[in-house]
Design an enzyme around this catalytic site. Structure first.
Site, PDB file in Angstrom:
ATOM      1  CB  CYS A   1      -0.871   0.038   1.256  1.00  0.00           C
ATOM      2  SG  CYS A   1      -1.898  -1.426   1.422  1.00  0.00           S
TER       3      CYS A   1
ATOM      4  N   GLY B   1      -0.778   0.820  -4.995  1.00  0.00           N
ATOM      5  CA  GLY B   1      -2.052   0.144  -4.751  1.00  0.00           C
ATOM      6  C   GLY B   1      -3.151   0.747  -5.584  1.00  0.00           C
TER       7      GLY B   1
ATOM      8  CB  CYS C   1      11.220  -4.293   1.665  1.00  0.00           C
ATOM      9  SG  CYS C   1      10.735  -5.166   0.167  1.00  0.00           S
TER      10      CYS C   1
ATOM     11  CB  SER D   1      11.172  -2.125 -13.045  1.00  0.00           C
ATOM     12  OG  SER D   1      10.460  -3.323 -13.197  1.00  0.00           O
TER      13      SER D   1
ATOM     14  CG  ASP E   1      10.973  -8.899 -16.052  1.00  0.00           C
ATOM     15  OD1 ASP E   1      10.798  -7.765 -15.562  1.00  0.00           O
ATOM     16  OD2 ASP E   1      10.033  -9.679 -16.287  1.00  0.00           O
TER      17      ASP E   1
ATOM     18  CB  CYS F   1      11.658 -13.000  -1.232  1.00  0.00           C
ATOM     19  SG  CYS F   1      12.299 -11.399  -1.612  1.00  0.00           S
TER      20      CYS F   1
HETATM   21 FE1  SF4 Z   1      10.875  -7.397   0.659  1.00  0.00          FE
HETATM   22 FE2  SF4 Z   1      11.433  -9.951   0.064  1.00  0.00          FE
HETATM   23 FE3  SF4 Z   1      11.731  -9.055   2.568  1.00  0.00          FE
HETATM   24 FE4  SF4 Z   1       9.311  -9.318   1.503  1.00  0.00          FE
HETATM   25  S1  SF4 Z   1      10.764 -10.972   1.971  1.00  0.00           S
HETATM   26  S2  SF4 Z   1      10.072  -7.594   2.723  1.00  0.00           S
HETATM   27  S3  SF4 Z   1       9.691  -8.767  -0.642  1.00  0.00           S
HETATM   28  S4  SF4 Z   1      12.869  -8.396   0.728  1.00  0.00           S
END
Ligand code: SF4
Length: 448
Positions: free
Chosen positions: A2, A28, A236, A284, A346, A438
């Site tokens: 968001c 969002g 993040c 991007s 990508d 991730c």
């Molecule tokens: Fe960002 Fe990946 Fe951490 Fe989620 S897991 S906050 S997408 S870096």
């Protein structure tokens, strides 16, 4: 994911908030909303759709106040309906309060059950509502102390804005997973998910709200307060990879330059690659491709015509219309592609199905070879902090090795960026405090 935006002490607060939310629209598109402080009374308005669809010219005649907070929503918890649109509003012992939340609370389900057992009646299915019940139940003398106490009970990722009569308050989670920036416009203060919205309304960026910090804006003055035990900062990294607008600043430089650098680092890793042109998957991927082209000396070319009008408004009522979607969004430019070996960049590869379709279209349009290059490492774990990644078993890199993925997407070669280079580019060679869960599975908080 968001976007949140708030502005204090301004006679045009609601209009400037509208512009801020419009600038954050990429964060969002499901719903939008705003709350204003109108002579000590909080009014709010939420609706489904884009900012321009929810707010009309006419409504601004009656929807005015000295301060405003707003929200654009893309749901990762709770269904997509107007009930879950934010800001949420409540009237408790502390008086009227509106809240806007960006992020995902990993212990929201447990807290919700516990609060329901104690008699709480929830009005929405969003994780954000738990903070309302916690604040109503466990309150202190002031709203800022109540917020600080109750934020300590939350786990996960959050940036919050609160609006109560005479006060606008911002807070960022102790790991700093989600962004929140402070800006200034004359005597007004601004809080925003991204710097781009502060600049678009004519303001100046002051600084990031620190992880575990609360800022209280009252009578044109700022008060900062820390809450919770200090934790390792874990911003993040996906903001720079994909999510944030290219003109926003993270870790001291614009996202556009971070993406450009990622492209350059990829080109260094792939020194001996032979190709005719370099291109990016819009939007991007374009900055990555420009960086790659500069470093490698290969020419950059646009290989797709992107239709900018296929957002959420593009209806897909039946199979016949759905068949055209991928091609309609990205139409290959045949003359540029024919007979060429193309390095196609990508930002990330999630399920692999989109890359597969894109490569199929490029080959159908006459491409000789596609060297697929990804500007981030393989995504092997889900995000619990508000980025909409699928479950682990749907992530292609959680199941298959790189060579198997290459075969699945039908590329002639496949190359991923390595994690140290990603951190180097996003952190401007200095900042290393990122969440990379991730890619690594190392989550900075409890995930349940
Ligand atoms: Fe960002 Fe990946 Fe951490 Fe989620 S897991 S906050 S997408 S870096």
């Amino acid at each position: 994911m968001c976007g949140i935006f708030g502005i204090s002490d301004n006679k045009d607060a609601s209009k400037l908030n509208y512009v801020g939310l419009f600038t954050l629209q990429h964060r969002g598109q499901e719903s939008a909303g705003m709350a204003v402080d109108s002579k000590g009374s909080i009014h709010y308005y939420n609706g489904m759709g884009l900012v321009s669809e929810v707010f009309s010219n006419d409504m601004f005649q009656s929807f005015q106040g000295s301060s405003a907070i707003g929200h654009v929503r893309y749901s990762t918890t709770g269904s997509s309906n107007v009930n879950n649109a934010q800001p949420l509003f409540f009237n408790s012992y502390l008086g009227q309060t509106a809240i806007a939340h960006n992020g995902n609370l990993t212990n929201a389900a447990a807290l919700r059950t516990q609060l329901q057992k104690q008699g709480a009646i929830f009005q929405t299915s969003t994780d954000s509502e738990v903070i309302i019940h916690l604040m109503a139940k466990y309150h202190r003398a002031t709203i800022e102390d109540t917020i600080a106490d109750n934020l300590n009970k939350l786990e996960g990722a959050y940036s919050f804005l609160f609006l109560s009569p005479g006060k606008m308050i911002g807070a960022r989670d102790p790991n700093g997973i989600r962004p929140l920036v402070l800006g200034k416009l004359g005597k007004s203060y601004i809080l925003s998910s991204e710097t781009c919205a502060i600049e678009v309304v004519g303001g100046e960026v002051v600084r990031e709200i620190e992880p575990g910090e609360i800022v209280v804006i009252e009578k044109g003055k700022l008060k900062f307060k820390k809450f919770g035990k200090p934790r390792k900062t874990a911003k993040c990294i996906f903001e720079q990879v994909y999510f944030a607008r290219p003109d926003s600043v993270f870790s001291g430089r614009t996202v556009q330059l971070a993406r450009y650098d990622i492209g350059r680092l990829l080109a260094r890793e792939m020194k001996n690659v032979k190709a005719d042109i370099v291109s990016g998957v819009p939007d991007s991927g374009t900055a990555y491709a420009l960086g790659f082209a500069k470093e490698s000396g290969l020419p950059y070319q646009t290989v797709f015509m992107r239709n900018r009008y296929t957002g959420r408004s593009f209806i897909q009522p039946d199979q016949k219309i759905r068949e055209f979607t991928a091609h309609l969004k990205l139409a290959p430019i045949k003359d540029v592609i024919k007979g060429k070996t193309i390095i196609l960049i990508d930002d990330s590869l999630v399920r692999g199905t989109t890359s597969k379709k894109i490569i199929k279209n490029l080959k159908k349009a006459g491409a000789k070879k596609i060297i697929m290059v990804i500007g981030s490492p393989p995504i092997t774990n889900s995000c619990y902090y508000g980025i909409d990644t699928p479950t682990r078993k749907e992530l292609i890199a959680a199941k298959l090795k790189t060579e198997q993925i290459r075969k699945f997407i039908n590329a002639d070669a496949l190359h991923y960026l390595n994690l140290p280079d990603l951190i180097k580019a996003c952190g401007n060679n200095k900042d290393k405090d990122f969440c990379t869960a991730c890619f690594t599975g190392k989550y900075p908080t409890r995930t349940k």
